[in-house]
Motif scaffolding. Structure first.
Motif, PDB file in Angstrom:
ATOM      1  N   THR A  58     -31.159 -37.343  19.432  1.00 14.51           N
ATOM      2  CA  THR A  58     -32.393 -37.792  20.074  1.00 14.51           C
ATOM      3  C   THR A  58     -32.497 -39.308  20.047  1.00 14.51           C
ATOM      4  O   THR A  58     -32.118 -39.950  19.060  1.00 14.51           O
ATOM      5  N   SER A  59     -33.027 -39.871  21.124  1.00 16.59           N
ATOM      6  CA  SER A  59     -33.369 -41.290  21.184  1.00 16.59           C
ATOM      7  C   SER A  59     -34.806 -41.409  21.666  1.00 16.59           C
ATOM      8  O   SER A  59     -35.349 -40.498  22.302  1.00 16.59           O
ATOM      9  N   ILE A  60     -35.422 -42.535  21.358  1.00 12.87           N
ATOM     10  CA  ILE A  60     -36.810 -42.785  21.736  1.00 12.87           C
ATOM     11  C   ILE A  60     -36.859 -44.026  22.629  1.00 12.87           C
ATOM     12  O   ILE A  60     -36.229 -45.052  22.313  1.00 12.87           O
ATOM     13  N   VAL A  61     -37.572 -43.912  23.723  1.00  9.60           N
ATOM     14  CA  VAL A  61     -37.905 -45.075  24.555  1.00  9.60           C
ATOM     15  C   VAL A  61     -39.390 -45.333  24.352  1.00  9.60           C
ATOM     16  O   VAL A  61     -40.235 -44.498  24.725  1.00  9.60           O
ATOM     17  N   ALA A  62     -39.695 -46.468  23.723  1.00  3.54           N
ATOM     18  CA  ALA A  62     -41.050 -46.717  23.252  1.00  3.54           C
ATOM     19  C   ALA A  62     -41.816 -47.631  24.190  1.00  3.54           C
ATOM     20  O   ALA A  62     -41.313 -48.685  24.610  1.00  3.54           O
ATOM     21  N   ILE A  63     -43.016 -47.221  24.521  1.00  2.00           N
ATOM     22  CA  ILE A  63     -43.966 -48.111  25.202  1.00  2.00           C
ATOM     23  C   ILE A  63     -44.589 -48.946  24.101  1.00  2.00           C
ATOM     24  O   ILE A  63     -45.601 -48.576  23.498  1.00  2.00           O
ATOM     25  N   ASP A  64     -43.929 -50.057  23.767  1.00  2.00           N
ATOM     26  CA  ASP A  64     -44.281 -50.848  22.600  1.00  2.00           C
ATOM     27  C   ASP A  64     -45.149 -52.046  22.973  1.00  2.00           C
ATOM     28  O   ASP A  64     -45.620 -52.167  24.119  1.00  2.00           O
ATOM     29  N   ASP A  65     -45.350 -52.925  22.014  1.00  2.00           N
ATOM     30  CA  ASP A  65     -46.211 -54.090  22.241  1.00  2.00           C
ATOM     31  C   ASP A  65     -45.661 -54.983  23.354  1.00  2.00           C
ATOM     32  O   ASP A  65     -46.429 -55.531  24.157  1.00  2.00           O
ATOM     33  N   GLN A  66     -44.327 -55.137  23.400  1.00  2.00           N
ATOM     34  CA  GLN A  66     -43.732 -55.968  24.437  1.00  2.00           C
ATOM     35  C   GLN A  66     -43.964 -55.372  25.813  1.00  2.00           C
ATOM     36  O   GLN A  66     -44.306 -56.062  26.779  1.00  2.00           O
ATOM     37  N   THR A  67     -43.791 -54.031  25.896  1.00  2.00           N
ATOM     38  CA  THR A  67     -44.021 -53.353  27.169  1.00  2.00           C
ATOM     39  C   THR A  67     -45.470 -53.512  27.608  1.00  2.00           C
ATOM     40  O   THR A  67     -45.762 -53.767  28.789  1.00  2.00           O
ATOM     41  N   ALA A  68     -46.384 -53.340  26.683  1.00  2.00           N
ATOM     42  CA  ALA A  68     -47.810 -53.490  27.007  1.00  2.00           C
ATOM     43  C   ALA A  68     -48.137 -54.916  27.425  1.00  2.00           C
ATOM     44  O   ALA A  68     -48.942 -55.139  28.351  1.00  2.00           O
ATOM     45  N   ALA A  69     -47.520 -55.905  26.753  1.00  2.00           N
ATOM     46  CA  ALA A  69     -47.792 -57.298  27.095  1.00  2.00           C
ATOM     47  C   ALA A  69     -47.287 -57.627  28.495  1.00  2.00           C
ATOM     48  O   ALA A  69     -47.934 -58.381  29.242  1.00  2.00           O
ATOM     49  N   ASP A  70     -46.153 -57.023  28.876  1.00  2.00           N
ATOM     50  CA  ASP A  70     -45.563 -57.338  30.182  1.00  2.00           C
ATOM     51  C   ASP A  70     -46.186 -56.538  31.322  1.00  2.00           C
ATOM     52  O   ASP A  70     -46.238 -57.009  32.474  1.00  2.00           O
ATOM     53  N   ASN A  71     -46.681 -55.304  31.011  1.00  2.00           N
ATOM     54  CA  ASN A  71     -47.074 -54.405  32.083  1.00  2.00           C
ATOM     55  C   ASN A  71     -48.489 -53.859  31.938  1.00  2.00           C
ATOM     56  O   ASN A  71     -48.930 -53.063  32.764  1.00  2.00           O
ATOM     57  N   PRO A 239     -38.077 -44.299   7.662  1.00  2.00           N
ATOM     58  CA  PRO A 239     -39.212 -45.005   8.271  1.00  2.00           C
ATOM     59  C   PRO A 239     -39.049 -45.095   9.789  1.00  2.00           C
ATOM     60  O   PRO A 239     -38.056 -44.641  10.356  1.00  2.00           O
ATOM     61  N   ARG A 240     -40.032 -45.703  10.440  1.00  2.00           N
ATOM     62  CA  ARG A 240     -39.988 -45.852  11.890  1.00  2.00           C
ATOM     63  C   ARG A 240     -38.710 -46.591  12.292  1.00  2.00           C
ATOM     64  O   ARG A 240     -38.256 -47.516  11.640  1.00  2.00           O
ATOM     65  N   GLY A 241     -38.140 -46.103  13.383  1.00  2.00           N
ATOM     66  CA  GLY A 241     -36.895 -46.682  13.856  1.00  2.00           C
ATOM     67  C   GLY A 241     -35.654 -46.009  13.315  1.00  2.00           C
ATOM     68  O   GLY A 241     -34.543 -46.351  13.730  1.00  2.00           O
ATOM     69  N   THR A 242     -35.821 -45.066  12.384  1.00  2.00           N
ATOM     70  CA  THR A 242     -34.646 -44.351  11.872  1.00  2.00           C
ATOM     71  C   THR A 242     -33.975 -43.568  12.999  1.00  2.00           C
ATOM     72  O   THR A 242     -32.745 -43.549  13.111  1.00  2.00           O
ATOM     73  N   ILE A 243     -34.777 -42.905  13.820  1.00  2.00           N
ATOM     74  CA  ILE A 243     -34.248 -42.335  15.061  1.00  2.00           C
ATOM     75  C   ILE A 243     -34.114 -43.495  16.053  1.00  2.00           C
ATOM     76  O   ILE A 243     -35.067 -44.267  16.228  1.00  2.00           O
ATOM     77  N   PRO A 244     -32.961 -43.671  16.668  1.00  2.00           N
ATOM     78  CA  PRO A 244     -32.727 -44.835  17.551  1.00  2.00           C
ATOM     79  C   PRO A 244     -33.862 -45.024  18.544  1.00  2.00           C
ATOM     80  O   PRO A 244     -34.226 -44.103  19.282  1.00  2.00           O
ATOM     81  N   THR A 245     -34.443 -46.191  18.536  1.00  2.00           N
ATOM     82  CA  THR A 245     -35.614 -46.490  19.355  1.00  2.00           C
ATOM     83  C   THR A 245     -35.349 -47.740  20.201  1.00  2.00           C
ATOM     84  O   THR A 245     -34.869 -48.752  19.683  1.00  2.00           O
ATOM     85  N   PHE A 246     -35.710 -47.646  21.472  1.00  2.00           N
ATOM     86  CA  PHE A 246     -35.503 -48.748  22.413  1.00  2.00           C
ATOM     87  C   PHE A 246     -36.806 -48.997  23.151  1.00  2.00           C
ATOM     88  O   PHE A 246     -37.613 -48.092  23.351  1.00  2.00           O
ATOM     89  N   SER A 247     -37.005 -50.231  23.557  1.00  2.00           N
ATOM     90  CA  SER A 247     -38.232 -50.603  24.255  1.00  2.00           C
ATOM     91  C   SER A 247     -38.163 -50.166  25.715  1.00  2.00           C
ATOM     92  O   SER A 247     -37.100 -50.195  26.350  1.00  2.00           O
ATOM     93  N   ALA A 248     -39.317 -49.768  26.241  1.00  2.00           N
ATOM     94  CA  ALA A 248     -39.385 -49.411  27.662  1.00  2.00           C
ATOM     95  C   ALA A 248     -39.076 -50.623  28.543  1.00  2.00           C
ATOM     96  O   ALA A 248     -38.668 -50.460  29.706  1.00  2.00           O
TER      97      ALA A 248
END
Length: 619
Positions: A58-71, A239-248
């Motif tokens: 499993t991988s995660i594509v995160a709607i993170d702070d950077q994504t929110a700031a840009d979009n 902890p968070r990020g143990t499952i590979p996580t990438f920014s949207a």
């Protein structure tokens, strides 16, 4: 039954009932008051085992702070559609949106997102709203759905999205601290029965429809045990990020690493700070909800979820029944350093086995055995302390009684050396005899009750005089008594103390008899004889009934000297041999009239002996 065997029997019975009750409730998950303790101990075990590397599923594509700031946040449907399309282009097995799409947005954006979802094997989130925090469940063991609680309301995605993607329910079961412990694999709402979000994702990824039976989930040849209510126990890899996580933002920029997406499950969800969808875990106080869903989906496919099913709960119940019985038995068997060491070893062995089982994927309860064992063991220990104190009080009373009969030095010697006088001992001692004169006639006249009262006062006087001069009352003989000076060991002042005690007896007896309403009226008198020399001291009797006694010519002479005193009209007769050791100038003797030495005939002896006669001043 004696107190301690009765206590042990009752304690074992009550501990078995208590452990059995807790075990029975545990089988049905009905002891919520232990949840907080179990949660803390589960977190501790997780930390002891440490962070694990998740399987590459499993991988995660995160709607993170950077994504929110840009979009902006929340993402509009058109931007979300671009993220889905970018992920889909890298050929994942499943694209799962951990987002509630329950309200319509701009038509163009909704249409674009629906079109993007149609191009992949997708799952979108739904949620159940339950009227109560804790729901009652059914008990039909043959119906795997009987224990599934029913939601009062279901928050379902828009129909246009559910037509092109599967629906999965994102509810989790948390403990009191908010930590996710279980994923309900099935949810009911009205007439609907929906799979959980992780189960729907795993089913699509494997291309297999799930099959449930009581306490079990089958995904093809994968058979996963489930807990009560068809729940999947969940643990965390780290902890968070143990499952590979990438920014949207990487997806929107086309820079997602293909190896992290291809042939994997990709879960898209929010990790925006302040977004609210976070949970505390043993490794991270703010683990994003999307990582909780990704972890559960990974468990289902990898088959590495922790096992807590009915069989595990049954073993928990057996431990809850057996552990307190074992600990109480050990306490009852050996209350010593060795016994306590064995008990500590049992507790440590249980803890080590529990942690080892957790590390190997079996979640045995840690709180249940503690709750089952601690109260009975503490109560048993408290009851034993109470019994010990009662026994100590009893022994203290017995010791006090012994002190009243024996001289303090003699009783202390017996306590230190239980074998004292087990064999006869020949040594020098001083012997004092005292006797009431005319008491037989008094007994016939005043009756048994009044006789007891007179003798009680008489014995009290003798006891106090003996104790105050360091002597031992070796026997009470009807209306007389024998006192001994020279045990446990002879002393240089035995004769002096014996003479002083004899005078003390005379000084106490005279006013007592004169003032006694019964004895005084009948002119009851007394006589005292004292002699010193070799005696044979020993114990007479057997088993629990023994007494210290002395025999020999010295004892016989002392007894006969009472007759000499009475015949000569004196209160006290002392042998010249004793007076030689005590000294005729002994201070107590000067309190009365002392005459001697004079030759006196002793009944039962061919030759007489020299004696001193003493009497106190009349009242």
């Amino acid at each position: 039954m004696q107190a301690r065997p009765l206590l042990i029997t009752i304690s074992l019975l009550l501990s078995a009932l208590w452990g059995g009750f807790l075990g029975y409730r545990h089988l049905s998950g009905g002891i919520s008051f232990l949840d907080s303790l179990e949660a803390s101990l589960t977190d501790l075990r997780s930390k002891v085992i440490g962070v694990r590397e998740p399987p590459p599923i499993t991988s995660i594509v995160a709607i993170d702070d950077q994504t929110a700031a840009d979009n902006g946040y929340p993402l509009n449907r058109a931007t979300l559609a671009r993220v889905v399309a970018a992920v889909t282009s890298l050929k994942p097995k499943v694209v799962a949106l951990d987002l509630l799409l329950v309200d319509p947005g701009p038509e163009e954006g909704d249409a674009t997102l629906a079109a993007a979802l149609q191009q992949t094997s997708g799952v979108i989130a739904a949620a159940g709203v339950f009227p109560k925090e804790t729901q009652a469940v059914g008990s039909d063991a043959n119906d795997p759905l009987a224990s599934i609680p029913t939601a009062g309301k279901m928050l379902l995605p828009l129909r246009r999205f559910s037509d092109v993607a599967a629906i999965g329910v994102v509810n989790v079961a948390t403990d009191e601290s908010g930590t996710p412990r279980f994923i309900p694999l099935i949810s009911r709402g009205g007439e609907r029965v929906d799979a959980s979000f992780p189960l729907r994702v795993a089913s699509l990824a494997l291309g297999i429809n799930p099959a449930f039976s009581p306490g079990s989930l089958a995904l093809g040849d994968r058979h996963l045990p489930t807990d009560n209510g068809q729940r999947l126990p969940i643990t965390f890899y780290g902890p968070r990020g143990t499952i590979p996580t990438f920014s949207a933002t990487e997806a929107l920029a086309g820079t997602l690493p293909a190896k992290a997406i291809e042939d994997r499950i990709v879960v898209i969800g929010s990790t925006v700070t302040g977004g609210g969808d976070v949970f505390p875990t043993p490794f991270d106080p703010v683990l994003p909800g999307v990582e909780v869903m990704a972890t559960a989906a990974t468990h289902l496919i990898a088959g590495d979820s922790i096992i807590r099913d009915r069989n595990v709960r049954l073993l928990d119940s057996l431990v809850a029944l057996a552990l307190p019985l074992l600990l109480i038995s050990l306490l009852a068997w050996r209350r010593s350093a060795i016994g306590y060491a064995i008990i500590a070893s049992v507790a440590l062995a249980w803890a080590a086995l529990n942690i080892a089982a957790f590390a190997h994927g079996y979640w045995f309860s840690a709180a249940l055995p503690i709750a089952a064992a601690l109260p009975p063991v503490l109560l048993f220990g408290a009851a034993e302390i109470w019994i010990d104190r009662r026994r100590a009080a009893h022994f203290a009373a017995q010791s006090d009684l012994l002190q009243r009969i024996e001289a303090p030095g003699l009783s202390e010697w017996l306590a230190r050396d239980p074998n004292f006088l087990a064999k006869p001992v020949r040594q020098n001692a001083a012997v004092v005899f005292v006797d009431l004169s005319g008491f037989t006639g008094l007994s016939e006249a005043i009756g048994a009750t009044n006789v007891r009262d007179v003798l009680s006062d008489f014995f009290e006087i003798i006891d106090e005089a003996a104790r105050s001069h360091g002597g031992a009352v070796t026997s009470f003989m009807g209306d007389g008594a024998m006192l001994l000076f020279g045990l446990p060991r002879p002393a240089d002042d035995d004769a002096t103390r014996a003479a002083a005690c004899a005078v003390c007896l005379c000084e106490r007896m005279r006013p007592w008899l004169a003032g006694h309403p019964t004895a005084g009226a009948r002119k009851i008198g007394f006589k005292v004889g004292v002699h010193g020399g070799p005696v044979v001291a020993s114990r007479l009797g057997s088993g629990d009934r023994q007494q210290i006694t002395v025999t020999g010519d010295t004892v016989n002479v002392a007894s006969r000297l009472m007759e000499v005193a009475a015949e000569q009209g004196f209160e006290l007769a002392l042998s010249a041999a004793l007076m030689k050791k005590a000294g005729p100038d002994s201070a107590p003797l000067h309190s009365g009239q002392l005459e001697g030495p004079a030759r006196a005939r002793i009944r039962g002896r061919n030759k007489g002996i020299d004696v001193w006669l003493w009497r106190g001043h009349p009242l």
